[in-house]
Design an enzyme around this catalytic site. Structure first.
Site, PDB file in Angstrom:
ATOM      1  N   ASP A  63     -39.848 -14.986  -5.465  1.00 48.94           N
ATOM      2  CA  ASP A  63     -38.807 -13.966  -5.291  1.00 48.94           C
ATOM      3  C   ASP A  63     -37.870 -13.885  -6.490  1.00 48.94           C
ATOM      4  O   ASP A  63     -37.236 -14.874  -6.853  1.00 48.94           O
ATOM      5  CB  ASP A  63     -37.999 -14.252  -4.019  1.00 48.94           C
ATOM      6  CG  ASP A  63     -38.843 -14.045  -2.770  1.00 48.94           C
ATOM      7  OD1 ASP A  63     -39.299 -12.914  -2.550  1.00 48.94           O
ATOM      8  OD2 ASP A  63     -39.045 -15.021  -2.013  1.00 48.94           O
ATOM      9  N   ASP A  69     -41.972 -19.836  -9.005  1.00 50.03           N
ATOM     10  CA  ASP A  69     -41.255 -19.293  -7.868  1.00 50.03           C
ATOM     11  C   ASP A  69     -41.752 -17.853  -7.702  1.00 50.03           C
ATOM     12  O   ASP A  69     -42.381 -17.302  -8.609  1.00 50.03           O
ATOM     13  CB  ASP A  69     -39.749 -19.322  -8.189  1.00 50.03           C
ATOM     14  CG  ASP A  69     -38.932 -18.580  -7.153  1.00 50.03           C
ATOM     15  OD1 ASP A  69     -39.090 -18.870  -5.949  1.00 50.03           O
ATOM     16  OD2 ASP A  69     -38.140 -17.696  -7.537  1.00 50.03           O
TER      17      ASP A  69
END
Length: 241
Positions: A29, A27
């Site tokens: 963020d 991922d």
């Protein structure tokens, strides 16, 4: 680090239950980039202007969601007097001013460069749109060049956002050759992302913000406080030199 906090970084599963992997999916963020803090600044400001509080309980509902979905949830939960489109537009104006300041999270650069040196295939699966991704990564082009590919939130093949597994399955498929889900290890900071990775048949390392409700940290294969705590050899990957 105290004994109690170091023990809390250990996993909910024993090392014996961790399976070797060949491919890594990250991922972005709050996991690779310290952008979740910037999202909080933006939405606290907007919600505060209407006398509402953008709390961690609200934030945990939208972490990992695509922008339009997140805006709709925030508007509905806090009963804001504007449309989801207006909220999204307002947030994008503010994000444009600060996203370029995003820094890499602790331990991330060292780990990615170590595994890249050992030719471990790695990719990114993010809910961020192309425009948002470009703003956030403007100072980190070299770093993001180390990944085999990047799957964005507005990718036409990603039909459903997290907590559905679409982003991770599309990401696994784009390795050359495609990677079997059970050979992929996902790194996430959000509960929705963890659910998506598990739904895709992948193991998942969760590195959540310390403010996240502990009840939302229970599903991960392995729970860590920081990427600095990750031991690659636990998953059959080359240990640090």
């Amino acid at each position: 680090m105290s004994a109690s906090s170091s023990s809390s970084s250990s996993s909910s599963s024993s090392a014996a239950s961790l399976r070797p992997v060949t491919h890594l999916i990250f991922d972005m963020d709050g996991l690779l980039l310290d952008t979740e803090r910037l999202y909080s600044v933006v939405f606290e400001e907007i919600c505060g202007s209407f006398g509402k509080s953008y709390t961690w309980d609200v934030k945990s509902l939208v972490m990992g969601k695509k922008g339009t979905e997140a805006a709709e949830i925030i508007r509905d939960v806090l009963d804001l007097p504007l449309t989801k489109e207006e909220l999204l537009h307002e947030s994008e104006i503010k994000q444009e001013k600060i996203f370029h300041t995003a820094e890499l999270m602790p331990g991330v650069d060292k780990m990615i460069r170590h595994l890249h040196k050992h030719n471990i295939p790695m990719a990114v699966a993010t809910s961020s749109s192309k425009v948002s991704f470009q703003m956030k990564t403007v100072r980190h082009k070299d770093f993001f060049g180390l990944f085999h590919h990047i799957v964005l939130g507005d990718d036409p093949e990603v039909k459903c956002g997290k907590p559905q597994p679409d982003a991770f399955l599309v990401c696994a498929k784009r390795f050359q050759p495609p990677a079997p889900p059970e050979k992929c290890l996902v790194f996430e900071d959000s509960p929705l992302g963890v659910k998506g990775a598990l739904a895709g048949g992948m193991q998942v390392v969760m590195i959540p913000d310390e403010k996240l409700n502990p009840d939302l940290k229970k599903e991960a294969t392995l729970l860590l406080n920081s990427m600095e705590d990750f031991k690659p050899e636990l998953f059959g990957l080359p240990a640090y030199d």
